[in-house]
Design a protein around this motif. Sequence first.
Motif, PDB file in Angstrom:
ATOM      1  N   TYR A  46      17.229  53.724 -64.471  1.00 57.79           N
ATOM      2  CA  TYR A  46      16.411  54.235 -63.372  1.00 57.79           C
ATOM      3  C   TYR A  46      16.684  55.716 -63.129  1.00 57.79           C
ATOM      4  O   TYR A  46      17.797  56.192 -63.359  1.00 57.79           O
ATOM      5  CB  TYR A  46      16.702  53.450 -62.079  1.00 57.79           C
ATOM      6  CG  TYR A  46      16.563  51.951 -62.191  1.00 57.79           C
ATOM      7  CD1 TYR A  46      15.689  51.380 -63.115  1.00 57.79           C
ATOM      8  CD2 TYR A  46      17.292  51.114 -61.372  1.00 57.79           C
ATOM      9  CE1 TYR A  46      15.564  50.002 -63.208  1.00 57.79           C
ATOM     10  CE2 TYR A  46      17.169  49.733 -61.453  1.00 57.79           C
ATOM     11  CZ  TYR A  46      16.306  49.181 -62.373  1.00 57.79           C
ATOM     12  OH  TYR A  46      16.187  47.830 -62.458  1.00 57.79           O
ATOM     13  N   ARG A  69      20.071  57.550 -60.981  1.00 64.69           N
ATOM     14  CA  ARG A  69      21.307  56.778 -60.875  1.00 64.69           C
ATOM     15  C   ARG A  69      21.596  56.104 -62.210  1.00 64.69           C
ATOM     16  O   ARG A  69      20.690  55.697 -62.913  1.00 64.69           O
ATOM     17  CB  ARG A  69      21.275  55.765 -59.724  1.00 64.69           C
ATOM     18  CG  ARG A  69      20.127  54.776 -59.730  1.00 64.69           C
ATOM     19  CD  ARG A  69      19.223  55.020 -58.503  1.00 64.69           C
ATOM     20  NE  ARG A  69      18.375  53.856 -58.235  1.00 64.69           N
ATOM     21  CZ  ARG A  69      17.063  53.819 -58.507  1.00 64.69           C
ATOM     22  NH1 ARG A  69      16.469  54.858 -59.099  1.00 64.69           N
ATOM     23  NH2 ARG A  69      16.368  52.744 -58.198  1.00 64.69           N
ATOM     24  N   ARG A  96      28.625  54.425 -55.950  1.00 57.07           N
ATOM     25  CA  ARG A  96      28.290  53.093 -55.454  1.00 57.07           C
ATOM     26  C   ARG A  96      29.168  52.065 -56.157  1.00 57.07           C
ATOM     27  O   ARG A  96      29.348  52.117 -57.370  1.00 57.07           O
ATOM     28  CB  ARG A  96      26.813  52.803 -55.736  1.00 57.07           C
ATOM     29  CG  ARG A  96      26.300  51.669 -54.883  1.00 57.07           C
ATOM     30  CD  ARG A  96      25.007  51.080 -55.321  1.00 57.07           C
ATOM     31  NE  ARG A  96      23.880  51.956 -55.546  1.00 57.07           N
ATOM     32  CZ  ARG A  96      22.667  51.473 -55.859  1.00 57.07           C
ATOM     33  NH1 ARG A  96      22.468  50.170 -55.918  1.00 57.07           N
ATOM     34  NH2 ARG A  96      21.674  52.295 -56.101  1.00 57.07           N
ATOM     35  N   TYR A 140      20.277  43.923 -48.498  1.00 55.79           N
ATOM     36  CA  TYR A 140      19.601  44.902 -49.343  1.00 55.79           C
ATOM     37  C   TYR A 140      18.615  44.162 -50.261  1.00 55.79           C
ATOM     38  O   TYR A 140      17.417  44.152 -50.017  1.00 55.79           O
ATOM     39  CB  TYR A 140      20.669  45.668 -50.132  1.00 55.79           C
ATOM     40  CG  TYR A 140      20.189  46.754 -51.068  1.00 55.79           C
ATOM     41  CD1 TYR A 140      19.132  47.584 -50.749  1.00 55.79           C
ATOM     42  CD2 TYR A 140      20.853  46.970 -52.288  1.00 55.79           C
ATOM     43  CE1 TYR A 140      18.721  48.592 -51.622  1.00 55.79           C
ATOM     44  CE2 TYR A 140      20.464  47.981 -53.152  1.00 55.79           C
ATOM     45  CZ  TYR A 140      19.402  48.785 -52.816  1.00 55.79           C
ATOM     46  OH  TYR A 140      19.014  49.779 -53.691  1.00 55.79           O
ATOM     47  N   TYR A 141      19.139  43.488 -51.267  1.00 52.65           N
ATOM     48  CA  TYR A 141      18.277  42.771 -52.200  1.00 52.65           C
ATOM     49  C   TYR A 141      18.526  41.266 -52.158  1.00 52.65           C
ATOM     50  O   TYR A 141      19.665  40.826 -52.002  1.00 52.65           O
ATOM     51  CB  TYR A 141      18.548  43.216 -53.642  1.00 52.65           C
ATOM     52  CG  TYR A 141      17.968  44.554 -54.040  1.00 52.65           C
ATOM     53  CD1 TYR A 141      16.710  44.968 -53.581  1.00 52.65           C
ATOM     54  CD2 TYR A 141      18.666  45.391 -54.902  1.00 52.65           C
ATOM     55  CE1 TYR A 141      16.178  46.186 -53.980  1.00 52.65           C
ATOM     56  CE2 TYR A 141      18.137  46.616 -55.298  1.00 52.65           C
ATOM     57  CZ  TYR A 141      16.893  47.014 -54.831  1.00 52.65           C
ATOM     58  OH  TYR A 141      16.370  48.219 -55.229  1.00 52.65           O
ATOM     59  N   GLU A 158      14.420  41.663 -61.596  1.00 51.25           N
ATOM     60  CA  GLU A 158      14.711  42.743 -62.541  1.00 51.25           C
ATOM     61  C   GLU A 158      13.959  42.480 -63.825  1.00 51.25           C
ATOM     62  O   GLU A 158      14.035  41.400 -64.391  1.00 51.25           O
ATOM     63  CB  GLU A 158      16.211  42.835 -62.823  1.00 51.25           C
ATOM     64  CG  GLU A 158      16.500  44.040 -63.701  1.00 51.25           C
ATOM     65  CD  GLU A 158      17.952  44.499 -63.702  1.00 51.25           C
ATOM     66  OE1 GLU A 158      18.712  44.048 -62.833  1.00 51.25           O
ATOM     67  OE2 GLU A 158      18.278  45.295 -64.576  1.00 51.25           O
ATOM     68  N   LYS A 192      13.745  47.950 -59.581  1.00 51.16           N
ATOM     69  CA  LYS A 192      13.529  46.511 -59.402  1.00 51.16           C
ATOM     70  C   LYS A 192      12.068  46.287 -58.980  1.00 51.16           C
ATOM     71  O   LYS A 192      11.477  47.128 -58.303  1.00 51.16           O
ATOM     72  CB  LYS A 192      14.449  45.961 -58.306  1.00 51.16           C
ATOM     73  CG  LYS A 192      15.913  46.387 -58.394  1.00 51.16           C
ATOM     74  CD  LYS A 192      16.676  45.709 -59.512  1.00 51.16           C
ATOM     75  CE  LYS A 192      18.144  46.082 -59.500  1.00 51.16           C
ATOM     76  NZ  LYS A 192      18.632  46.662 -60.763  1.00 51.16           N
TER      77      LYS A 192
HETATM   78  C1  LIG Z   1      19.886  47.442 -60.273  1.00 48.89           C
HETATM   79  C2  LIG Z   1      20.315  48.607 -61.081  1.00 48.89           C
HETATM   80  C3  LIG Z   1      20.513  49.858 -60.490  1.00 48.89           C
HETATM   81  C4  LIG Z   1      20.373  50.083 -59.011  1.00 48.89           C
HETATM   82  O1  LIG Z   1      19.085  50.011 -58.564  1.00 48.89           O
HETATM   83  P1  LIG Z   1      18.770  50.320 -57.036  1.00 48.89           P
HETATM   84  O2  LIG Z   1      17.358  49.939 -56.866  1.00 48.89           O
HETATM   85  O3  LIG Z   1      19.057  51.758 -56.815  1.00 48.89           O
HETATM   86  O4  LIG Z   1      19.713  49.474 -56.234  1.00 48.89           O
HETATM   87  C5  LIG Z   1      20.831  50.918 -61.301  1.00 48.89           C
HETATM   88  N1  LIG Z   1      20.981  50.775 -62.630  1.00 48.89           N
HETATM   89  C6  LIG Z   1      20.811  49.589 -63.219  1.00 48.89           C
HETATM   90  C7  LIG Z   1      20.975  49.502 -64.694  1.00 48.89           C
HETATM   91  C8  LIG Z   1      20.488  48.459 -62.472  1.00 48.89           C
HETATM   92  O5  LIG Z   1      20.362  47.269 -63.083  1.00 48.89           O
END
Ligand SMILES: *Cc1c(COP(=O)(O)O)cnc(C)c1O
Length: 352
Positions: A111, A114, A195, A285-286, A328, A335
Amino acid sequence: MIPLTPHAIQDPDDALAPWRRAMRDAVRDPFELLRLVELPATTIGDAAAAREFPLLAPLGYIARMRRGDPNDPLLLQVLPQAAETAEVPGFITDPVGDLQALSAPGLLHKYHGRALIVATGACAVHCRYCFRRHFPYAESGASHGRLERLIEALRQHPEIDEIILSGGDPLMLDDEKLSAWVKALEELPQLRRLRLHSRMPVILPERVDEALLGWICSTRLQVVCVIHCNHANELDHDVGEALNRLRMAGVSLLNQSVLLRDINDTTETLASLSLRLFEFGVLPYYLHLLDPVAGAAHFNIPETHAREIMHNLRASLPGYLVPRLVREEAGKSGKTDIPPLDTGTRLQPESG
Ligand SMILES: *Cc1c(COP(=O)(O)O)cnc(C)c1O
Ligand code: SF4
């Protein structure tokens, strides 16, 4: 936490941190678990499931299970079941496309902004529905020697301002190592947030000790901890204290859950979970739809039913206590949100 009284050293393991000792004493034998929760040994169907993905549960977690109840929602999360060995079409070993998303060993960059480090394959508990239960940690995890390569890979992406330490459970690593990692990551000027995706504050609250809080308090990064809790019964007094210590250290607390058949698949159970989390300073959150990982098909909830639960949850809680229902999907930019559904009538829980 109650401070430990100093006593004569008899066992070399006395030098271990209390959480390390709790891991050493964790239950790994299904029959021992059944004995502790006062259930007959016949409750377990098939030992093959436990051979492939062994049972692991600390005593403190087992203490929160109801005695004599084969349907206890905590027991069902950890007890190997014969159903795990069934082959179900569509339930595969890498359901979220992790192996294609590795941009360096141990680094998942799916993503924007991050990136996630698979810091270790170890966990404090083995959740039977884990989507990484088949992940090849030995070849694809981030071991210490690879940290430099990982930092190098991050330098190529100045837009990444958040690092997620995941696993497995990153808090299974020693604080010395974690603190060294965080120091190395801090050298990247673009990074703002760290995080932690960890189930440990819930499973083993003694993990939130001075050593952990020490490096958390000294990093320049903003720290977010996403805990993983599926049922209000997981949240006892000690967990509350651990969460409070994290909060006092300035950590923002969020929760993610997995929607699991017979464990938390009702509006009432999820509403109690949200309310209890909030009492402990954690925001939902999720809520993940189960990833179709081989061995976990018996935990699956039909999507329509999940969407109806979400509709009812929104009707019964303040908006900030309603988690986002997500799935996912490999190759997506985040997501995937699953919208709530008003069917007008209550669906009967489906079977099969
Ligand atoms: C779930 C995930 C994240 C974090 O996603 P957010 O929507 O920011 O919580 C980041 N990297 C990967 C590979 C993930 O599976
Ligand atoms: S703690 Fe997380 S990574 Fe570990 S087994 Fe449970 S779900 Fe999987």
